[in-house]
Write an enzyme that holds these catalytic residues in place. Structure first.
Site, short mmCIF file in Angstrom:
data_model
loop_
_atom_site.label_atom_id
_atom_site.label_comp_id
_atom_site.label_asym_id
_atom_site.label_seq_id
_atom_site.Cartn_x
_atom_site.Cartn_y
_atom_site.Cartn_z
N ASN A 141 -20.27 -25.01 42.15
CA ASN A 141 -20.61 -25.61 43.44
C ASN A 141 -20.55 -27.13 43.42
O ASN A 141 -20.26 -27.76 44.43
CB ASN A 141 -21.99 -25.13 43.90
CG ASN A 141 -21.88 -23.98 44.87
OD1 ASN A 141 -21.30 -24.11 45.94
ND2 ASN A 141 -22.41 -22.84 44.48
N SER B 133 -27.52 -21.06 44.26
CA SER B 133 -26.27 -21.77 43.93
C SER B 133 -26.50 -23.25 43.69
O SER B 133 -25.57 -23.95 43.26
CB SER B 133 -25.25 -21.57 45.05
OG SER B 133 -25.78 -21.98 46.29
N GLU C 272 -22.47 -17.51 36.72
CA GLU C 272 -23.06 -18.63 35.99
C GLU C 272 -24.46 -18.24 35.54
O GLU C 272 -25.28 -17.78 36.34
CB GLU C 272 -23.15 -19.87 36.88
CG GLU C 272 -21.79 -20.47 37.23
CD GLU C 272 -21.90 -21.66 38.16
OE1 GLU C 272 -21.21 -22.68 37.92
OE2 GLU C 272 -22.66 -21.58 39.15
N HIS D 200 -26.07 -16.68 38.85
CA HIS D 200 -25.37 -17.03 40.09
C HIS D 200 -24.04 -16.30 40.20
O HIS D 200 -23.08 -16.59 39.49
CB HIS D 200 -25.14 -18.55 40.14
CG HIS D 200 -24.42 -18.99 41.37
ND1 HIS D 200 -23.48 -20.00 41.36
CD2 HIS D 200 -24.48 -18.55 42.66
CE1 HIS D 200 -23.01 -20.16 42.58
NE2 HIS D 200 -23.59 -19.30 43.38
#
Length: 285
Positions: A193, A122, A155, A143
Site C-alpha cells: 500500500n 492495510s 503481508e 493483510h
C-alpha cells in the site's frame, strides 16, 4: 499467553467482500470456519458470495462438487459476537482504529489467551492496534489483497510486542491457504500500500488537472500491463475504503504532500458513490 495448539477453527469478523473471501479460502483449505458480522444482511450476502465462489471453482474443474459440499458444511455464520471463539480470529472490518481496538478488546474477553488475533488492516500500525489489548503478543497483521481468493500475496506484519511464534504460525497458515506470505515491518502502509498508493493518487491528480478522462486513464494503464485501471480498481475495492487508506497514510507520514487525499475522491465518498458495492462509483453498475 498460553502455548497455542494447532489451528483447527478460524473465525473471520466482517462478512464484506474481503471477509467472505478470506472465509472461502479457509473453507477450501479444510478449516472449520465461523463468519461473523453485526449485520444479518451482510452475513447472508457473504454466505451467498462464498457459495458462488466455490461454485465457480466447480464449474472450472478446480474443485469437485463433493469437496464443495464438504467445504460448505464446515461454514457457520453468526451475528452474536459472544460466539466468535476460535484458534485464530481474522478481522476484516471497517478501517477505523477505534472500531478495531474495541473489537479486539471484546474478542480477548471471550477467547483463550492462546487465541491469535490477526488484523487484515492495510495501513494501521500493528503496534498501535495491539496496545490496549490484553496479551498484545498474540496480535499480528495478516493483510490479504482483494479479491482474497485470487490474489496470491499476504503481508505478515509483526508489531513491537508480537511474539515471533505467532507471526510464524500465521505465516504457516498463509501457506496452508495457498498464499505467498511476505514478512513486512510495522511501517505505515507496510510494503504494497505504501508503494501502490501513488497509482491512485497520481491518477486522481491527472483527472483533476483534466489531463485525460478517467476512462482513458484506465484504458492506458491497462494497455501498459496493469490488470485493472486505477478507477476501476478503486470501485472494486470501495471508493470509501480506498479514501480511508489514503487518509490514514497521509496522517501516518506526517502529512507528506505525496500522500494527500484528493477532493474528487472525497466528493465521491460524501455522495455515497462507494463503487460496485453501492452501484455507483467512478463508474455506474
Amino acid at each position: 499467553m498460553t502455548s497455542p495448539a494447532a489451528l483447527q477453527t478460524i473465525a473471520v469478523v466482517g462478512a464484506g467482500t474481503m471477509g467472505a473471501g478470506i472465509a472461502q479460502l479457509c473453507l477450501q483449505a479444510g478449516y472449520r470456519t465461523l463468519l461473523y458480522d453485526v449485520s444479518q444482511n451482510m452475513l447472508l450476502r457473504g454466505q451467498q458470495g462464498i457459495d458462488a465462489g466455490l461454485g465457480k471453482l466447480v464449474e472450472k474443474g478446480r474443485m469437485s462438487a463433493t469437496d464443495r459440499d464438504a467445504a460448505l458444511e464446515r461454514l457457520a455464520i453468526t451475528h452474536d459476537l459472544e460466539k466468535v471463539q476460535a484458534d485464530i480470529v481474522i478481522e476484516a472490518v471497517v478501517e477505523k482504529m477505534s472500531v478495531k481496538h474495541q473489537l479486539f478488546i471484546d474478542l480477548a474477553a471471550i477467547n483463550s489467551t492462546a487465541t491469535i488475533l490477526a488484523s487484515n488492516t492495510s495501513t494501521f500500525p500493528i503496534t498501535q492496534l495491539a496496545a490496549p489489548v490484553p496479551h498484545p503478543e498474540r496480535v499480528v497483521g495478516m493483510h490479504f489483497f482483494n479479491p482474497a481468493p485470487l490474489m496470491p500475496l499476504v503481508e505478515i506484519i509483526s508489531g513491537v510486542t508480537t511474539a515471533p511464534e505467532v507471526s510464524e504460525r500465521v505465516r504457516q497458515l498463509a501457506v496452508a491457504l495457498g498464499k505467498k506470505p511476505v514478512l513486512a515491518a510495522d511501517a505505515p502502509g507496510f510494503i504494497v500500500n505504501r508503494v501502490a498508493r501513488h497509482y491512485y493518487v497520481e491518477s486522481l491528480k491527472a483527472l483533476e488537472e483534466n489531463v485525460a478522462p478517467l476512462e482513458t486513464i484506465d484504458e492506458l494503464l491497462e494497455s501498459a500491463g496493469f490488470r485493472m485501471g486505477p478507477f476501476k480498481l478503486m470501485d472494486l475495492i470501495g471508493v470509501d475504503t480506498n479514501f480511508a487508506v489514503t487518509s490514514s497514510l497521509y496522517e501516518a507520514f506526517h502529512y507528506d504532500p505525496k500522500f494527500r487525499p484528493n477532493r474528487i475522491q472525497q466528493q465521491k465518498v460524501d455522495a455515497g458513490h462507494h463503487g460496485r458495492k453501492s452501484g455507483r462509483g467512478f463508474y455506474q453498475y
